[in-house]
Write a protein that holds these residues in place. Structure first.
Motif, PDB file in Angstrom:
ATOM      1  N   LEU A   1       0.863  -1.181   0.000  1.00 41.30           N
ATOM      2  CA  LEU A   1       0.000   0.000   0.000  1.00 41.30           C
ATOM      3  C   LEU A   1       0.900   1.231   0.000  1.00 41.30           C
ATOM      4  CD1 LEU A   1      -2.988   0.921   0.179  1.00 41.30           C
ATOM      5  CD2 LEU A   1      -2.697   1.025   2.660  1.00 41.30           C
ATOM      6  N   HIS A   2       0.568   2.190  -0.864  1.00 48.34           N
ATOM      7  CA  HIS A   2       1.418   3.378  -1.009  1.00 48.34           C
ATOM      8  C   HIS A   2       0.549   4.624  -1.155  1.00 48.34           C
ATOM      9  CE1 HIS A   2       4.755   5.891  -2.491  1.00 48.34           C
ATOM     10  NE2 HIS A   2       3.876   6.363  -3.357  1.00 48.34           N
ATOM     11  N   ALA A   3       1.007   5.726  -0.557  1.00 47.49           N
ATOM     12  CA  ALA A   3       0.349   7.030  -0.701  1.00 47.49           C
ATOM     13  C   ALA A   3       1.423   8.103  -0.757  1.00 47.49           C
ATOM     14  CB  ALA A   3      -0.613   7.288   0.454  1.00 47.49           C
ATOM     15  N   GLU A   4       1.168   9.156  -1.540  1.00 45.05           N
ATOM     16  CA  GLU A   4       2.136  10.245  -1.637  1.00 45.05           C
ATOM     17  C   GLU A   4       1.441  11.520  -2.068  1.00 45.05           C
ATOM     18  OE1 GLU A   4       4.206  10.410  -5.828  1.00 45.05           O
ATOM     19  OE2 GLU A   4       4.327   8.350  -5.072  1.00 45.05           O
ATOM     20  N   THR A   5       2.039  12.637  -1.735  1.00 47.95           N
ATOM     21  CA  THR A   5       1.612  13.933  -2.235  1.00 47.95           C
ATOM     22  C   THR A   5       2.847  14.789  -2.409  1.00 47.95           C
ATOM     23  OG1 THR A   5       0.314  15.928  -1.807  1.00 47.95           O
ATOM     24  CG2 THR A   5       1.172  14.763   0.112  1.00 47.95           C
ATOM     25  N   ALA A   6       2.886  15.531  -3.536  1.00 44.77           N
ATOM     26  CA  ALA A   6       4.058  16.370  -3.794  1.00 44.77           C
ATOM     27  C   ALA A   6       3.691  17.717  -4.390  1.00 44.77           C
ATOM     28  CB  ALA A   6       5.013  15.644  -4.735  1.00 44.77           C
ATOM     29  N   GLY A   7       2.410  17.957  -4.653  1.00 39.40           N
ATOM     30  CA  GLY A   7       2.025  19.152  -5.383  1.00 39.40           C
ATOM     31  C   GLY A   7       1.825  20.395  -4.545  1.00 39.40           C
ATOM     32  N   LEU A   8       1.820  20.271  -3.210  1.00 38.92           N
ATOM     33  CA  LEU A   8       1.546  21.447  -2.394  1.00 38.92           C
ATOM     34  C   LEU A   8       2.766  22.356  -2.244  1.00 38.92           C
ATOM     35  CD1 LEU A   8      -0.603  19.817   0.439  1.00 38.92           C
ATOM     36  CD2 LEU A   8      -1.382  21.003  -1.619  1.00 38.92           C
ATOM     37  N   GLY A   9       3.958  21.806  -2.430  1.00 40.99           N
ATOM     38  CA  GLY A   9       5.163  22.623  -2.306  1.00 40.99           C
ATOM     39  C   GLY A   9       5.593  22.764  -0.862  1.00 40.99           C
ATOM     40  N   TRP A  10       4.745  23.335  -0.026  1.00 38.93           N
ATOM     41  CA  TRP A  10       5.102  23.540   1.372  1.00 38.93           C
ATOM     42  C   TRP A  10       4.967  22.260   2.193  1.00 38.93           C
ATOM     43  CZ3 TRP A  10       1.273  22.603   5.014  1.00 38.93           C
ATOM     44  CH2 TRP A  10      -0.035  22.521   4.530  1.00 38.93           C
ATOM     45  N   LEU A  11       4.260  21.253   1.658  1.00 40.60           N
ATOM     46  CA  LEU A  11       4.096  19.987   2.367  1.00 40.60           C
ATOM     47  C   LEU A  11       4.218  18.838   1.372  1.00 40.60           C
ATOM     48  CD1 LEU A  11       3.371  18.348   4.916  1.00 40.60           C
ATOM     49  CD2 LEU A  11       0.953  18.598   4.260  1.00 40.60           C
ATOM     50  N   GLN A  12       5.132  17.908   1.665  1.00 44.22           N
ATOM     51  CA  GLN A  12       5.280  16.709   0.857  1.00 44.22           C
ATOM     52  C   GLN A  12       5.280  15.495   1.785  1.00 44.22           C
ATOM     53  OE1 GLN A  12       8.333  16.919  -2.297  1.00 44.22           O
ATOM     54  NE2 GLN A  12       8.593  19.069  -1.774  1.00 44.22           N
ATOM     55  N   LEU A  13       4.536  14.463   1.384  1.00 44.93           N
ATOM     56  CA  LEU A  13       4.389  13.263   2.192  1.00 44.93           C
ATOM     57  C   LEU A  13       4.541  12.035   1.307  1.00 44.93           C
ATOM     58  CD1 LEU A  13       1.075  14.298   4.003  1.00 44.93           C
ATOM     59  CD2 LEU A  13       3.307  14.311   5.083  1.00 44.93           C
ATOM     60  N   PHE A  14       5.053  10.957   1.888  1.00 44.55           N
ATOM     61  CA  PHE A  14       4.999   9.682   1.197  1.00 44.55           C
ATOM     62  C   PHE A  14       5.106   8.568   2.226  1.00 44.55           C
ATOM     63  CE2 PHE A  14       9.255   8.200   1.674  1.00 44.55           C
ATOM     64  CZ  PHE A  14       9.363   6.952   1.069  1.00 44.55           C
ATOM     65  N   ALA A  15       4.427   7.451   1.960  1.00 45.88           N
ATOM     66  CA  ALA A  15       4.479   6.296   2.857  1.00 45.88           C
ATOM     67  C   ALA A  15       4.220   5.040   2.038  1.00 45.88           C
ATOM     68  CB  ALA A  15       3.449   6.418   3.979  1.00 45.88           C
ATOM     69  N   THR A  16       5.039   3.992   2.281  1.00 42.04           N
ATOM     70  CA  THR A  16       4.894   2.715   1.600  1.00 42.04           C
ATOM     71  C   THR A  16       4.990   1.597   2.624  1.00 42.04           C
ATOM     72  OG1 THR A  16       5.925   3.559  -0.416  1.00 42.04           O
ATOM     73  CG2 THR A  16       5.814   1.186  -0.175  1.00 42.04           C
ATOM     74  N   TYR A  17       4.058   0.646   2.535  1.00 38.80           N
ATOM     75  CA  TYR A  17       4.067  -0.515   3.429  1.00 38.80           C
ATOM     76  C   TYR A  17       4.051  -1.785   2.585  1.00 38.80           C
ATOM     77  CZ  TYR A  17       2.294  -4.072   6.652  1.00 38.80           C
ATOM     78  OH  TYR A  17       2.118  -5.220   7.387  1.00 38.80           O
ATOM     79  N   HIS A  18       4.965  -2.732   2.908  1.00 33.94           N
ATOM     80  CA  HIS A  18       5.026  -4.033   2.243  1.00 33.94           C
ATOM     81  C   HIS A  18       4.858  -5.141   3.277  1.00 33.94           C
ATOM     82  CE1 HIS A  18       6.622  -2.612  -1.677  1.00 33.94           C
ATOM     83  NE2 HIS A  18       7.271  -1.712  -0.964  1.00 33.94           N
ATOM     84  N   TYR A  19       4.070  -6.130   2.929  1.00 29.84           N
ATOM     85  CA  TYR A  19       3.957  -7.361   3.722  1.00 29.84           C
ATOM     86  C   TYR A  19       4.231  -8.494   2.743  1.00 29.84           C
ATOM     87  CZ  TYR A  19       2.013 -10.626   7.208  1.00 29.84           C
ATOM     88  OH  TYR A  19       1.829 -11.643   8.130  1.00 29.84           O
ATOM     89  N   ARG A  20       5.411  -9.161   2.871  1.00 36.09           N
ATOM     90  CA  ARG A  20       5.906 -10.054   1.843  1.00 36.09           C
ATOM     91  C   ARG A  20       5.982 -11.510   2.319  1.00 36.09           C
ATOM     92  NH1 ARG A  20       6.261  -7.618  -3.062  1.00 36.09           N
ATOM     93  NH2 ARG A  20       7.615  -9.383  -3.606  1.00 36.09           N
TER      94      ARG A  20
END
Length: 896
Positions: A793-812
């Motif tokens: 599962l992955h989520a990200e944001t980069a378009g705000l400029g003042w706030l950038q977030l990303f997170a990735t979770y793997h269960y293998r």
């Protein structure tokens, strides 16, 4: 002069009431407007004594008018060019780039624009008509107070009208008056041709304009030509004309009055020259403004073929050296393609060039699933000061950082420098806890720089383009790698080990006939290399032989059909790790060399026990619409494994194979500019080139059905490969886990498997991206352990400029009974990467990152740091295990 002054004052007095109302006729005197619009013709009823002609505006040193539409020409930026874009010496029928200024509300405004000087019929041939100034998009939409194009004056007495032209104009809605007048002036030849003969008069009309700027309704309202063939002709000329998009995206109305001078059928062509015998004929002869221009493909009719009241069209002569048109030009910002019937003589049609589809369509991956850290989406430079925690040790960190984004080119430099402060993992509260905790205070963390490839660590990434571009080059430590449909390599991540920082390379190139995808690393001595080459055989054939009609489904399918071959190898992968049994409790222990690496045969040689993967695939596009396309594909792959070269010699060389049928659905919705208008180059701002667009929203859905042998795993080189190749699976005593090759060797003779893969991604472009993935497989017989379930599962944001977030979770590599451990962060097959970048001041940023990845560890009874005198190795009952790496810093710098 007195009579001329009285005449000007009287016109101003008559026009003042209308100018006081919103949406009234254009500002300025009607006499001045008439002079600007058609200086060769008189205005209104002539007085007893003709008024003195006002002096023409001063000209620049290059011969251009000094002032046009209220703007002062201050600089000329290009040579004169004709309709074909080539330089021309002619005195009319050309355009050139200029810089213009004006004073508005006490402020000086400056803009780049295009000066347009049309041709009109004169006594001796074409002469220069009223100059126009075509403003760039930004200026046009913000300068509502700019005087609109001049209109031709007319008296209330219809019989006294001496000229053709626009008399009055009222705009209701958010239309730009300059654009409306320019569009109507472009229709002048067709409107004038509607009156072949007659006493003259006026025709008032109401135009209903749709949100796309096109005229959808024409209603003749008043005037002697209402209900006549002339009125019907005018309606036909204006129907479908483009007047410019309303700024608010809503419908609008236009009220206009068009005046006709008295004429007979013999006055439709300009008179021949009489005295100007020394005037050279122009290279390009303009058509008579009283006759309609010929449409593309239309030829003038002989007089004998004309019906009563019908007039012949006139072709625009082309220069002798004119080149044949090479096709449509790109549409300018806000411009829409015209039907052939709407094109004026000599007008080049335009084509939407956002993509080959005619709309903005987003290619490539929508999110960065597989990345191990946050990379600034903007250009920036700075230095971060902070701390990081790796396992049970706290480090002070100095982190220089540089990110450069120049169009398709990207560059990142920087590497954290870590210095130990204290460690609580080795503290003995019954011994010397202070010495244990601070014994290594200030020590530089050498694990970050203990291998040859670590000296390339300051280069974070350098890239050109993106995946699915025609050329894509990427040298990085952050991104994951996929080859083709991912049956051999899918989101391989080179840096899953906290103590490793490998540099990997990708190169893609493709064209109409085929392409390649290549990968290799880590540098400087690549160990994992491979690629894909594909051809489009029928696409090649259709370039030489017409097999199908272009634009049909069959043509798209044949053109897109491809056949590819892939090959990937790990040149030195361990078949078994060297170790021993603990002398105390006989537990399995793995050997660790002085460089903190596992020990196996051929470990130190560039080429050892190689794993090879090869495959053949085919793909076809089943559907291609402006916003949707669907691909179907099939892959057949094989893995070749070496025999066990370790001291155990547990198995001989073997192989495995698998097949996949899959489909990829891509959807793009809406469009938005790639960059603000003020950042566009001059040619785009002047409307000469289209503005680059991208989709506003996008979806991706990938579904696959699989079958494979027990000695094969789809996507063998995946996110956890750099850990799995040493220790595959989960177990409380990790030192007993087999290598990935050893695990598959143990499955020889087992049943076939059947499984599936599903992945869904959504992107709100420049704002948010989400991806979810799940794959599973089932034995077609008895088999206790598959290790084929994977979730991400992955989520990200980069378009705000003042706030950038990303997170990735793997269960293998989990089994059916282990779903309850999802998101527990308690097992050794869970991986987490997350990062946050927050701007709190223009020059200050807060950065936070966390990783739950892997690193080599030791149990308490492994006496870490103690070396066996006989072998020179240390020994671990743990090996690679999940470890936390967290960091926080305050960065001083700048981003833009």
């Amino acid at each position: 002069m007195l009579r001329a002054s009285l005449f000007v004052l009287s016109v101003l007095a008559l026009s003042a009431p209308s100018l006081a109302q919103s949406g009234a006729a254009f500002p300025g005197s009607l006499e001045e407007a008439a002079k600007k619009f058609d200086p060769t013709k008189p205005t209104g009823a002539p007085p007893a004594t003709p008024p003195a002609t006002p002096p023409a505006p001063a000209a620049t040193s290059t011969g251009e008018p000094a002032e046009v539409d209220g703007w002062k020409i201050v600089a000329v930026l290009s040579e004169r060019r004709g309709p074909d874009g080539k330089a021309t010496p002619q005195a009319c029928g050309y355009e050139r780039d200029v810089t213009a200024e004006r004073t508005r509300d006490g402020k000086l405004e400056s803009t780049k624009a295009t000066l347009v000087v049309p041709c009109e019929a004169g006594a001796a041939g074409p002469v220069a008509g009223p100059a126009q100034l075509r403003l760039p998009t930004a200026a046009s939409t913000t300068s509502s107070s700019v005087p609109a194009k001049p209109v031709v004056a007319a008296t209330a007495d219809a019989a006294a009208v001496k000229v053709d032209g626009l008399v009055e104009l009222t705009v209701g809605g958010a239309l730009n008056k300059d654009a409306v007048v320019a569009a109507l002036q472009g229709k002048r030849a067709g409107l004038s041709a509607c009156q072949a003969s007659g006493t003259g008069g006026r025709l008032s009309l109401r135009l209903d304009v749709a949100a796309d700027g096109k005229v959808v309704t024409v209603v003749p309202a008043d005037g002697p030509y209402k209900g006549t063939p002339v009125g019907a002709c005018v309606s036909g000329v204006l129907m479908g004309a483009t007047l410019g998009r309303p700024a608010d995206g809503k419908t609008a109305t236009v009220q206009l009055t068009w005046a006709y001078a008295p004429r007979t059928a013999t006055t439709t062509a300009p008179p021949p020259p009489t005295t100007a015998t020394n005037v050279k004929p122009a290279a390009t002869t303009a058509p008579s403004l009283s006759l309609p221009p010929c449409k593309p493909g239309e030829k003038p009719k002989p007089a004998a073929e004309l019906k009563p009241g019908e007039v012949s069209c006139v072709e625009a002569a082309q220069p002798a050296n004119a080149e044949k048109s090479k096709g449509p030009r790109p549409c300018a910002e806000g411009e829409k393609p015209k039907d052939a019937a709407e094109l004026a003589s000599g007008e080049v049609p335009c084509k939407q060039m956002n993509s080959e589809r005619g709309v903005a369509f987003l290619k490539g991956e929508l999110a960065h699933l597989g990345d191990v850290q946050l990379i600034n989406a903007r250009s920036s430079f700075g230095v971060g000061l902070g701390v990081s925690v790796i396992d049970t040790t706290l480090y002070a960190v100095l982190r220089p950082d540089l990110n450069v984004k120049l169009g398709a080119f990207q560059l990142g430099l920087g590497a954290p420098l870590r210095f130990e402060t204290f460690s609580w993992g080795s503290v003995d509260i019954f011994g010397n806890p202070i010495d244990d905790a601070f014994g290594n205070f200030g020590r530089f963390r050498s694990q970050d720089w203990d291998q040859l490839e670590d000296f390339l660590r300051p280069l974070r990434y350098v890239a050109y383009g993106k995946k699915e571009d025609k050329v894509y080059i990427n040298l990085n430590r952050v991104n994951a790698t996929t080859i083709g449909h991912g049956q051999l390599v899918r989101r391989y991540t080179p840096n899953i080990d906290i103590d490793e920082d490998n540099l990997f390379a990708n190169f893609d190139a493709y064209g109409d006939w085929g392409g390649v995808e290549l990968m290799g690393g880590p540098f400087p001595l690549p160990r994992l290399v491979g690629g894909l080459a594909f051809l489009k055989p029928l696409g090649i054939a259709q370039d030489f032989v017409k097999l199908t009609e272009e634009g049909t489904w069959l043509h798209t399918a044949l053109d897109s059909w491809s056949i590819g071959f892939s090959y990937v190898t790990d040149l030195n992968s361990p078949t078994g790790l060297e170790g021993r049994f603990n002398p105390g409790d006989q537990r399995r222990q793995l050997a660790v060399d002085p460089a903190n690496q596992f020990v196996w045969r051929n470990q130190t040689t560039p080429i050892g026990d190689a794993v090879q993967g090869m495959g053949i695939d085919t793909e076809v596009k089943l559907l291609k619409l402006p916003n949707v396309d669907i691909k179907a594909y099939a892959d057949a792959s094989m893995l070749l494994f070496p025999g066990d070269s370790s001291s155990a010699a547990a198995y001989q060389s073997f192989s495995g194979a698998g097949g996949t049928i899959g489909s990829l659905v891509r959807i793009s919705l809406g469009e938005k500019p790639v960059r603000p208008i003020e950042e566009e180059p001059d040619e785009v701002q002047l409307g000469k080139k289209p503005r680059e667009k991208k989709a506003a929203h996008a979806l991706r859905l990938r579904l696959e059905g699989r079958t494979f042998s027990p000695t094969f795993l789809p996507s063998y080189w995946n996110t956890l490969y750099e850990v799995d190749r040493f220790q595959f699976g989960t177990d409380a005593n990790r030192a007993t886990l087999p290598t990935k090759i050893g695990f598959l060797a143990s499955k020889q003779g087992g049943p076939m498997r059947a499984g599936y893969y599903a992945e869904l991604s959504y992107a709100w472009v420049d704002a948010l991206a989400l991806t979810a993935m799940f794959e599973d497989a089932f034995p077609l017989g008895e088999d206790a352990t598959l290790r084929a379930k994977n979730f991400a599962l992955h989520a990200e944001t980069a378009g705000l400029g003042w706030l950038q977030l990303f997170a990735t979770y793997h269960y293998r590599n989990f089994e059916a009974g282990e779903f309850d451990k999802l998101f527990s962060l308690a097992t050794d097959n869970e991986v987490l990467f997350a990062g946050v970048r927050l701007q709190i001041l223009p020059i200050m940023f807060l950065n936070f990152a966390t990783q739950r990845a892997f690193r080599l560890g030791f149990g308490r009874d492994d006496t870490p740091g103690q070396t066996d005198s006989a072998t020179g190795y240390r020994y671990t009952t743990t090996g690679l295990q999940n470890s936390w790496n967290q960091g926080f810093d305050v960065e001083l710098g700048w981003q833009f």
